[in-house]
Enzyme design. Sequence first.
Site, PDB file in Angstrom:
ATOM      1  CB  ILE A 162      -0.956  -0.004   1.212  1.00 25.86           C
ATOM      2  CG1 ILE A 162      -1.844  -1.256   1.186  1.00 25.86           C
ATOM      3  CG2 ILE A 162      -1.824   1.252   1.227  1.00 25.86           C
ATOM      4  CD1 ILE A 162      -2.657  -1.482   2.451  1.00 25.86           C
TER       5      ILE A 162
ATOM      6  CG  ASP B  29      13.654  -0.919  12.839  1.00 21.98           C
ATOM      7  OD1 ASP B  29      12.493  -0.532  13.116  1.00 21.98           O
ATOM      8  OD2 ASP B  29      14.126  -2.005  13.209  1.00 21.98           O
TER       9      ASP B  29
ATOM     10  CB  ALA C 154       6.462   1.063   8.630  1.00 24.36           C
TER      11      ALA C 154
ATOM     12  CB  THR D 153      -6.352  -3.449   9.543  1.00 20.77           C
ATOM     13  OG1 THR D 153      -7.190  -4.549   9.226  1.00 20.77           O
ATOM     14  CG2 THR D 153      -5.810  -3.712  10.940  1.00 20.77           C
ATOM     15  CG  ASP D 154     -11.349  -4.747   7.874  1.00 19.28           C
ATOM     16  OD1 ASP D 154     -10.224  -5.265   8.024  1.00 19.28           O
ATOM     17  OD2 ASP D 154     -12.159  -5.130   7.007  1.00 19.28           O
ATOM     18  CD  GLU D 155      -7.143  -8.597   9.365  1.00 17.88           C
ATOM     19  OE1 GLU D 155      -6.746  -9.410  10.196  1.00 17.88           O
ATOM     20  OE2 GLU D 155      -6.752  -8.562   8.190  1.00 17.88           O
TER      21      GLU D 155
ATOM     22  CE1 TYR E  50      -1.432  -6.342  10.527  1.00 22.27           C
ATOM     23  CE2 TYR E  50      -3.659  -7.170  10.175  1.00 22.27           C
ATOM     24  CZ  TYR E  50      -2.677  -6.227   9.925  1.00 22.27           C
ATOM     25  OH  TYR E  50      -2.943  -5.163   9.093  1.00 22.27           O
TER      26      TYR E  50
ATOM     27  CE  LYS F 272      -2.004  -1.680  11.572  1.00 23.54           C
ATOM     28  NZ  LYS F 272      -0.930  -0.801  11.016  1.00 23.54           N
TER      29      LYS F 272
ATOM     30  NE  ARG G 204     -10.857 -11.927   6.117  1.00 24.21           N
ATOM     31  CZ  ARG G 204     -11.537 -12.704   6.965  1.00 24.21           C
ATOM     32  NH1 ARG G 204     -12.865 -12.696   6.963  1.00 24.21           N
ATOM     33  NH2 ARG G 204     -10.917 -13.486   7.810  1.00 24.21           N
TER      34      ARG G 204
ATOM     35  N   GLY H 150      -8.480 -19.477  14.820  1.00 26.64           N
ATOM     36  CA  GLY H 150      -9.218 -18.259  15.181  1.00 26.64           C
ATOM     37  C   GLY H 150      -9.639 -17.423  13.985  1.00 26.64           C
TER      38      GLY H 150
HETATM   39  P1  NAD Z   1       3.293  -4.705   3.552  1.00 26.80           P
HETATM   40  O1  NAD Z   1       3.646  -5.853   4.438  1.00 26.80           O
HETATM   41  O2  NAD Z   1       3.156  -4.943   2.081  1.00 26.80           O
HETATM   42  O3  NAD Z   1       4.347  -3.531   3.722  1.00 26.80           O
HETATM   43  C1  NAD Z   1       4.854  -3.143   4.962  1.00 26.80           C
HETATM   44  C2  NAD Z   1       6.092  -2.303   4.738  1.00 26.80           C
HETATM   45  O4  NAD Z   1       6.586  -1.883   6.015  1.00 26.80           O
HETATM   46  C3  NAD Z   1       7.221  -3.066   4.047  1.00 26.80           C
HETATM   47  O5  NAD Z   1       7.776  -2.283   3.007  1.00 26.80           O
HETATM   48  C4  NAD Z   1       8.245  -3.289   5.156  1.00 26.80           C
HETATM   49  O6  NAD Z   1       9.578  -3.341   4.686  1.00 26.80           O
HETATM   50  C5  NAD Z   1       8.000  -2.071   6.045  1.00 26.80           C
HETATM   51  N1  NAD Z   1       8.416  -2.295   7.429  1.00 26.80           N
HETATM   52  C6  NAD Z   1       8.124  -3.366   8.221  1.00 26.80           C
HETATM   53  N2  NAD Z   1       8.700  -3.213   9.434  1.00 26.80           N
HETATM   54  C7  NAD Z   1       9.348  -2.016   9.413  1.00 26.80           C
HETATM   55  C8  NAD Z   1      10.105  -1.305  10.371  1.00 26.80           C
HETATM   56  N3  NAD Z   1      10.340  -1.795  11.599  1.00 26.80           N
HETATM   57  N4  NAD Z   1      10.624  -0.104  10.023  1.00 26.80           N
HETATM   58  C9  NAD Z   1      10.403   0.407   8.771  1.00 26.80           C
HETATM   59  N5  NAD Z   1       9.701  -0.244   7.828  1.00 26.80           N
HETATM   60  C10 NAD Z   1       9.178  -1.431   8.139  1.00 26.80           C
HETATM   61  O7  NAD Z   1       1.952  -4.103   4.174  1.00 26.80           O
HETATM   62  P2  NAD Z   1       0.722  -3.401   3.442  1.00 26.80           P
HETATM   63  O8  NAD Z   1      -0.240  -4.441   3.048  1.00 26.80           O
HETATM   64  O9  NAD Z   1       1.237  -2.451   2.441  1.00 26.80           O
HETATM   65  O10 NAD Z   1       0.082  -2.608   4.677  1.00 26.80           O
HETATM   66  C11 NAD Z   1       0.510  -1.298   4.985  1.00 26.80           C
HETATM   67  C12 NAD Z   1      -0.265  -0.803   6.182  1.00 26.80           C
HETATM   68  O11 NAD Z   1      -1.652  -0.809   5.912  1.00 26.80           O
HETATM   69  C13 NAD Z   1      -0.074  -1.659   7.441  1.00 26.80           C
HETATM   70  O12 NAD Z   1       0.001  -0.803   8.540  1.00 26.80           O
HETATM   71  C14 NAD Z   1      -1.319  -2.514   7.484  1.00 26.80           C
HETATM   72  O13 NAD Z   1      -1.638  -2.862   8.811  1.00 26.80           O
HETATM   73  C15 NAD Z   1      -2.338  -1.561   6.900  1.00 26.80           C
HETATM   74  N6  NAD Z   1      -3.476  -2.200   6.219  1.00 26.80           N
HETATM   75  C16 NAD Z   1      -3.268  -3.178   5.286  1.00 26.80           C
HETATM   76  C17 NAD Z   1      -4.355  -3.737   4.624  1.00 26.80           C
HETATM   77  C18 NAD Z   1      -4.168  -4.786   3.563  1.00 26.80           C
HETATM   78  O14 NAD Z   1      -5.146  -5.371   3.103  1.00 26.80           O
HETATM   79  N7  NAD Z   1      -2.949  -5.058   3.103  1.00 26.80           N
HETATM   80  C19 NAD Z   1      -5.652  -3.319   4.935  1.00 26.80           C
HETATM   81  C20 NAD Z   1      -5.828  -2.310   5.898  1.00 26.80           C
HETATM   82  C21 NAD Z   1      -4.732  -1.762   6.517  1.00 26.80           C
END
Ligand code: NAD
Length: 346
Positions: free
Chosen positions: A14, A60, A83, A133-135, A158, A162, A222, A292
């Site tokens: 995202i 990080d 992140a 997230t909605d979760e 997870y 969050k 979903r 779960g």
């Molecule tokens: P993703 O796993 O594709 O990407 C996560 C990114 O965060 C990666 O590039 C990773 O390298 C980076 N990262 C992880 N730990 C890190 C750290 N300690 N320091 C710096 N960077 C770090 O995740 P995504 O699917 O793109 O989700 C992005 C956000 O959106 C998350 O917070 C997730 O909870 C939220 N979200 C995701 C969804 C979904 O369906 N994917 C839906 C709702 C919300």
Amino acid sequence: MQNTLLITGGAGFIGSALVRLLIKNTDYLIVNIDKLTYAGNLDSLREVKHNARHVFKHLDICDKDAISAIFRQYQPQGIIHLAAESHVDRSIIGSAEFIQTNIIGTYTLLECAREYYANLVNKTGFKFVHVSTDEVFGSLENSGFFNETTSYDPRSPYSASKASSDLLARAWFHTYNLPIIVTNCTNNYGPYHFPEKLIPLVINNALQLKNLPIYGKGNNIRDWLYVDDHVQGLWLAFKAGRVGESYCIGGHNERTNIEVVETICQILDGLKPRADGKSYTQLITYVTDRAGHDYRYAMDPTKIQTELGWAPIESFDTGIRKTVQWYLDNQDWVRNIFDVHTRKVV
Ligand code: NAD
């Protein structure tokens, strides 16, 4: 002065979509902070690689000194924080990274932002958008929707991590007046999605004629949103959202898992028929259900629609077709992510 925005997790699924959107449609300097875990991939940023308004920082979010230095150096007008460790199955096998990044990492960012904001001369417009997230809301039965007033009831490591980070963000608003906005979005899908999540996993396995694993009976529901529609919502929340508020994002695209997988198979049957003449649906394999496993997620996005004028462009039918086509056209990206690291798909 150059408008500057920090994005965390901008090499992820995202986050990279958000970076691409902001480079294309705004004049902001984007400072992209990412640790490049197995889920982070600079190849997802190839479209903005040579753009001078995109600065990548391999960091990080738990490293307070380094993040504080970024705030001091770039003097951003805000931050959109994505992140995270994001895969439920991984959180069940090992939750430590989820606690570290999602909770401690968010806490660290909030503290860095608080210190920076306290000393900011012109505080107008500064916002910290925390992406969630909605979760966090738990699981629904067959009726009803989550909205901004739904109680938190996370069930997996997870979603619990969050939920914790959402509560920290809200507390930093109430206690320190840090201008926080929290967004809670439904399941995303689209290009550049790491092939451990259902949709890219199924497309990728199908193309390799591997089994298409479905948890339980495939009846879990979903609410799917095309990733570009989500990042448009995040941008609106940053530009026009009210601080201290949360916004639920979703496009009313509820599907059972088996419906999703069958739709992908039917699209592939049309776009890339199997040499043996069989349908890809014959690769579907039912496996032991996730521990779960939440039954149903569904979102009521009325608030972001009425307050911020957000509306998704893609329906599930148009978005899933675009996504399948993207994976067919970008097999090099898929091969690269497995080559770059010793990445393990669970
Ligand atoms: P993703 O796993 O594709 O990407 C996560 C990114 O965060 C990666 O590039 C990773 O390298 C980076 N990262 C992880 N730990 C890190 C750290 N300690 N320091 C710096 N960077 C770090 O995740 P995504 O699917 O793109 O989700 C992005 C956000 O959106 C998350 O917070 C997730 O909870 C939220 N979200 C995701 C969804 C979904 O369906 N994917 C839906 C709702 C919300």
